[in-house]
Design an enzyme around this catalytic site. Structure first.
Site, PDB file in Angstrom:
ATOM      1  N   ARG A  74      39.152  38.022  42.947  1.00 45.42           N
ATOM      2  CA  ARG A  74      39.872  36.810  42.605  1.00 45.42           C
ATOM      3  C   ARG A  74      39.930  36.693  41.083  1.00 45.42           C
ATOM      4  O   ARG A  74      38.938  36.930  40.386  1.00 45.42           O
ATOM      5  CB  ARG A  74      39.208  35.565  43.201  1.00 45.42           C
ATOM      6  CG  ARG A  74      39.111  35.568  44.713  1.00 45.42           C
ATOM      7  CD  ARG A  74      40.431  35.848  45.413  1.00 45.42           C
ATOM      8  NE  ARG A  74      41.455  34.866  45.097  1.00 45.42           N
ATOM      9  CZ  ARG A  74      41.630  33.730  45.756  1.00 45.42           C
ATOM     10  NH1 ARG A  74      40.833  33.422  46.768  1.00 45.42           N
ATOM     11  NH2 ARG A  74      42.601  32.910  45.427  1.00 45.42           N
ATOM     12  N   GLU A  93      47.803  33.748  38.118  1.00 41.07           N
ATOM     13  CA  GLU A  93      48.839  34.624  38.684  1.00 41.07           C
ATOM     14  C   GLU A  93      49.908  33.871  39.474  1.00 41.07           C
ATOM     15  O   GLU A  93      50.994  34.409  39.699  1.00 41.07           O
ATOM     16  CB  GLU A  93      48.205  35.685  39.582  1.00 41.07           C
ATOM     17  CG  GLU A  93      47.592  35.158  40.858  1.00 41.07           C
ATOM     18  CD  GLU A  93      46.906  36.256  41.657  1.00 41.07           C
ATOM     19  OE1 GLU A  93      47.211  36.378  42.850  1.00 41.07           O
ATOM     20  OE2 GLU A  93      46.066  36.989  41.089  1.00 41.07           O
ATOM     21  N   HIS A 115      48.305  42.161  42.441  1.00 34.70           N
ATOM     22  CA  HIS A 115      47.595  41.707  43.649  1.00 34.70           C
ATOM     23  C   HIS A 115      48.051  42.504  44.878  1.00 34.70           C
ATOM     24  O   HIS A 115      48.429  41.928  45.904  1.00 34.70           O
ATOM     25  CB  HIS A 115      47.825  40.211  43.877  1.00 34.70           C
ATOM     26  CG  HIS A 115      46.712  39.545  44.640  1.00 34.70           C
ATOM     27  ND1 HIS A 115      46.271  38.279  44.370  1.00 34.70           N
ATOM     28  CD2 HIS A 115      45.947  39.989  45.680  1.00 34.70           C
ATOM     29  CE1 HIS A 115      45.293  37.956  45.203  1.00 34.70           C
ATOM     30  NE2 HIS A 115      45.077  38.988  46.001  1.00 34.70           N
TER      31      HIS A 115
END
Length: 331
Positions: A235, A264, A296
């Site tokens: 994360r 993000e 991601h």
């Protein structure tokens, strides 16, 4: 159940529709993220299916409950974007996908690590321009180096298995050590201070919480071994970005591989190639030649997508039948 699926891309739809053949839910797909601006779309649905960056805050939960939504079936492991207290007040159940394919994320961590250590991303760009020089591409062997793992859940353990396959010495830090796995996989638990001081590679595999937010801060970065590599596929909020930028400017790290970034939302998963990047911190990170950022994509394998879809729809079916919710997120 009638499920509104938010923040969807073609690969989400393909995986969910394929898995849904066995479940028979009614799925409706929406490209926007679920938030206060889009919550009106939940009218007529029993459940919503958000992704990792959707914002299911108090206002969203209240409006969902008023519309008759009683289930949030997350298609991800992280749930920090969901106001669990609000869900409890309004009688909305929350489920997640705690483990879909630990190997997918762990393998991506090593894809980042090998690229950073052996400069393959830079070599690829050079060769495309017919520059076959090797200057500036000297890396180091992983074999014999110390791999530090912060967090030994399913993904952390998968990363440790890979590291041991490379012949790396492994240190780990976790508030709930699994001593049987340490013996089986031949790694050692240690303090955070020792982990930072001895690791040639520090790989993060923790959930984001109040306790872990910015766990890699200026103090932690200063305590790391000189010329170490930092990898984060977990994360973004685990890393204090301004502190990381300062450490990179000071030349304290050999390299950094990031698949996540704390700001993000609104950037990752989007095509911004024709726009100007508004995030100055991310723009600064992208200027460092020893920083590799991916968007991601650690979860993005065929196996992981299928597992995510299956578990997400299984959670909805269990709720519909009034069965025990194995993957329920409780306050």
């Amino acid at each position: 159940m009638r499920i509104a699926v938010f923040d969807t891309k073609h690969y989400d739809r393909q995986a969910l529709e394929s898995a849904n053949v066995a479940f028979g839910h009614t799925l409706s797909f929406f490209e926007p993220r679920l938030n206060r601006q889009t919550v009106s779309l939940v009218q007529g649905f029993d459940a919503v299916c958000p992704f990792v960056n959707d914002c299911v805050d108090d206002g969203v939960v209240e409006q969902m409950a008023m519309a008759g939504v009683t289930l949030v079936t997350l298609r991800c492991a992280g749930y920090n974007g969901v106001d669990l207290a609000a869900c409890a007040r309004h009688g909305v159940a929350v489920t997640r996908v705690p483990a879909y394919s630990p190997e997918a994320v762990a393998e991506h961590a090593f894809a980042l690590l090998l690229s950073v250590v052996r400069h393959t991303h830079k070599a690829y760009a050079r060769v495309r321009e017919l520059n076959f020089a090797l200057d500036g591409l000297v890396g180091f062997n992983l074999h014999g180096r110390t791999f530090g793992v912060l967090g030994t859940g399913r993904i952390g353990l998968a990363a440790i298995r890979i590291a041991r396959g490379f012949g790396m010495r492994v240190l780990a830090c976790d508030p709930r050590p699994q001593m049987d796995m340490a013996a089986s996989l031949d790694f050692e638990y240690c303090t955070m201070a020792r982990l930072l001081g001895e690791s040639d590679v520090l790989s993060l595999h923790l959930p984001l919480s109040a306790d872990t937010h910015h766990i890699v801060n200026a103090k932690a970065l200063a305590a790391m071994k000189p010329a170490a590599v930092l990898i984060n596929t977990s994360r973004g909020g685990l890393v204090d970005t301004p502190a990381l930028i300062d450490a990179l400017k000071a030349g304290c790290l050999m390299g950094v591989g990031l698949d996540v970034y704390e700001m993000e939302e609104g950037v990752f998963f989007q095509d911004l190639s024709a726009a100007c990047l508004q995030d100055d911190q991310l723009a600064r990170l992208l200027t460092f030649p020893n920083v590799l950022v991916t968007s991601h994509q650690g979860f993005l394998t065929q196996e992981a997508l299928a597992a995510i879809a299956r578990t997400t729809l299984e959670n909805a079916l269990a709720y519909q039948r009034g069965e025990h919710l194995q993957n329920e997120v409780l306050l």
